[in-house]
Design an enzyme around this catalytic site. Structure first.
Site, mmCIF file in Angstrom:
data_model
loop_
_atom_site.group_PDB
_atom_site.id
_atom_site.type_symbol
_atom_site.label_atom_id
_atom_site.label_comp_id
_atom_site.label_asym_id
_atom_site.label_seq_id
_atom_site.Cartn_x
_atom_site.Cartn_y
_atom_site.Cartn_z
ATOM 1 C CG PHE A 1 46.208 -71.295 -82.033
ATOM 2 C CD1 PHE A 1 47.020 -71.870 -83.006
ATOM 3 C CD2 PHE A 1 45.046 -70.651 -82.429
ATOM 4 C CE1 PHE A 1 46.672 -71.811 -84.353
ATOM 5 C CE2 PHE A 1 44.691 -70.578 -83.771
ATOM 6 C CZ PHE A 1 45.507 -71.163 -84.731
ATOM 7 C CB VAL A 2 48.251 -65.687 -81.193
ATOM 8 C CG1 VAL A 2 48.813 -65.713 -79.792
ATOM 9 C CG2 VAL A 2 49.347 -65.968 -82.215
ATOM 10 N NE ARG B 1 42.759 -65.573 -92.985
ATOM 11 C CZ ARG B 1 43.759 -66.438 -92.901
ATOM 12 N NH1 ARG B 1 44.884 -66.069 -92.334
ATOM 13 N NH2 ARG B 1 43.641 -67.661 -93.371
ATOM 14 C CE LYS C 1 43.245 -67.944 -97.337
ATOM 15 N NZ LYS C 1 41.862 -68.379 -97.302
ATOM 16 C CD GLU D 1 55.232 -67.475 -92.974
ATOM 17 O OE1 GLU D 1 54.133 -66.950 -92.698
ATOM 18 O OE2 GLU D 1 55.352 -68.677 -93.211
ATOM 19 C CG ASP D 2 51.288 -65.819 -90.349
ATOM 20 O OD1 ASP D 2 52.290 -66.529 -90.595
ATOM 21 O OD2 ASP D 2 50.136 -66.269 -90.355
ATOM 22 C CG ASP E 1 53.967 -73.041 -84.531
ATOM 23 O OD1 ASP E 1 54.264 -72.836 -83.358
ATOM 24 O OD2 ASP E 1 53.077 -73.858 -84.853
HETATM 25 P P1 IMP Z 1 55.309 -73.526 -89.088
HETATM 26 O O1 IMP Z 1 55.566 -74.205 -90.396
HETATM 27 O O2 IMP Z 1 54.949 -74.549 -88.031
HETATM 28 O O3 IMP Z 1 56.390 -72.623 -88.633
HETATM 29 O O4 IMP Z 1 53.955 -72.745 -89.248
HETATM 30 C C1 IMP Z 1 53.812 -71.505 -89.790
HETATM 31 C C2 IMP Z 1 52.361 -71.244 -90.126
HETATM 32 O O5 IMP Z 1 51.448 -71.874 -89.220
HETATM 33 C C3 IMP Z 1 52.085 -69.784 -90.006
HETATM 34 O O6 IMP Z 1 52.368 -69.118 -91.209
HETATM 35 C C4 IMP Z 1 50.610 -69.741 -89.605
HETATM 36 O O7 IMP Z 1 49.803 -69.681 -90.751
HETATM 37 C C5 IMP Z 1 50.371 -71.035 -88.877
HETATM 38 N N1 IMP Z 1 50.373 -70.840 -87.406
HETATM 39 C C6 IMP Z 1 51.315 -71.237 -86.515
HETATM 40 N N2 IMP Z 1 51.023 -70.858 -85.261
HETATM 41 C C7 IMP Z 1 49.857 -70.194 -85.340
HETATM 42 C C8 IMP Z 1 49.028 -69.510 -84.348
HETATM 43 O O8 IMP Z 1 49.297 -69.447 -83.145
HETATM 44 N N3 IMP Z 1 47.908 -68.921 -84.845
HETATM 45 C C9 IMP Z 1 47.546 -68.941 -86.154
HETATM 46 N N4 IMP Z 1 48.300 -69.542 -87.100
HETATM 47 C C10 IMP Z 1 49.444 -70.170 -86.705
#
Ligand code: IMP
Length: 184
Positions: free
Chosen positions: A156-157, A169, A47, A103-104, A107
């Site tokens: 963490f944001v 959100r 989401k 994507e948002d 990470d």
């Molecule tokens: P990745 O697989 O570790 O790259 O994670 C991606 C997903 O982790 C994103 O689509 C977010 O939903 C969540 N995520 C990663 N960092 C944050 C953050 O700082 N705040 C909120 N959600 C995060």
């Protein structure tokens, strides 16, 4: 305007709404120039990406189809477990189409790596990624977004679609939470 009650949990604003909107407009122009005359499908990842997705789509001055996928998230944790599960698949066929994953935040990169492989298995013409935020310091796999709004430090944001425990959100800015919110 009255102050948002959720702002009480915020340590500081990292990116203002004005900065976000102006950057998304520039990203949309870059995307429209790159995909001119191509059959483009924007795939939003639920989401977290919904707010960014809506703004990017409104700013895109070209035709494009849209669809959404939901994949398992971190739940209440603030770090990636590395396991990715499809909770909601695409409704339309993307075969032969140019897919732009929206994507948002990138990470660890594990989600993105999974999504790109998943899209390529559908015989798409191409797959690229647009993300609002990028946290390169936390990368576990060698993967980069093609379009990135902002590179941010390892914090963490929340806000602008991003949540902690399904909250925040609907904040208009990208914010850093007070540490006591996720340590209590
Ligand atoms: P990745 O697989 O570790 O790259 O994670 C991606 C997903 O982790 C994103 O689509 C977010 O939903 C969540 N995520 C990663 N960092 C944050 C953050 O700082 N705040 C909120 N959600 C995060």
């Amino acid at each position: 305007m009255t102050k948002h009650p959720l702002m009480e949990d915020i340590a500081h604003v990292l990116i203002t709404e004005r900065q976000i909107l102006s950057r998304i407009d520039a990203m949309a122009d870059e995307i429209a120039a790159d995909y001119r005359d191509k059959d483009l499908v924007l795939v939003g990842i639920l989401k977290g990406a919904v707010v960014f997705f809506a703004e990017l789509y409104k700013s895109l001055r070209m035709p494009a189809a849209i669809d959404f996928m939901a994949i398992s998230s971190y739940g209440a944790a603030t770090h990636s477990t590395g396991t990715v599960r499809v909770l909601k698949d695409l409704d339309i066929s993307v075969e032969g189409k140019h897919v732009l994953i929206v994507e948002d935040i990138v990470d660890s990169g594990l989600t993105l790596q999974y999504l790109k492989t998943n899209m390529l298995a559908r015989s798409v013409a191409s797959v690229r990624v647009a993300t609002l935020l990028d946290k390169p310091e936390r990368r576990k796999v060698d993967i980069q977004p093609d379009y990135c709004g902002f590179t941010i430090p390892n914090e963490f944001v929340v806000g602008y679609g991003l949540d902690y425990n399904e909250r925040y959100r609907n904040l208009r800015e990208v914010c850093v939470l007070k540490p006591e919110i996720y340590t209590r």
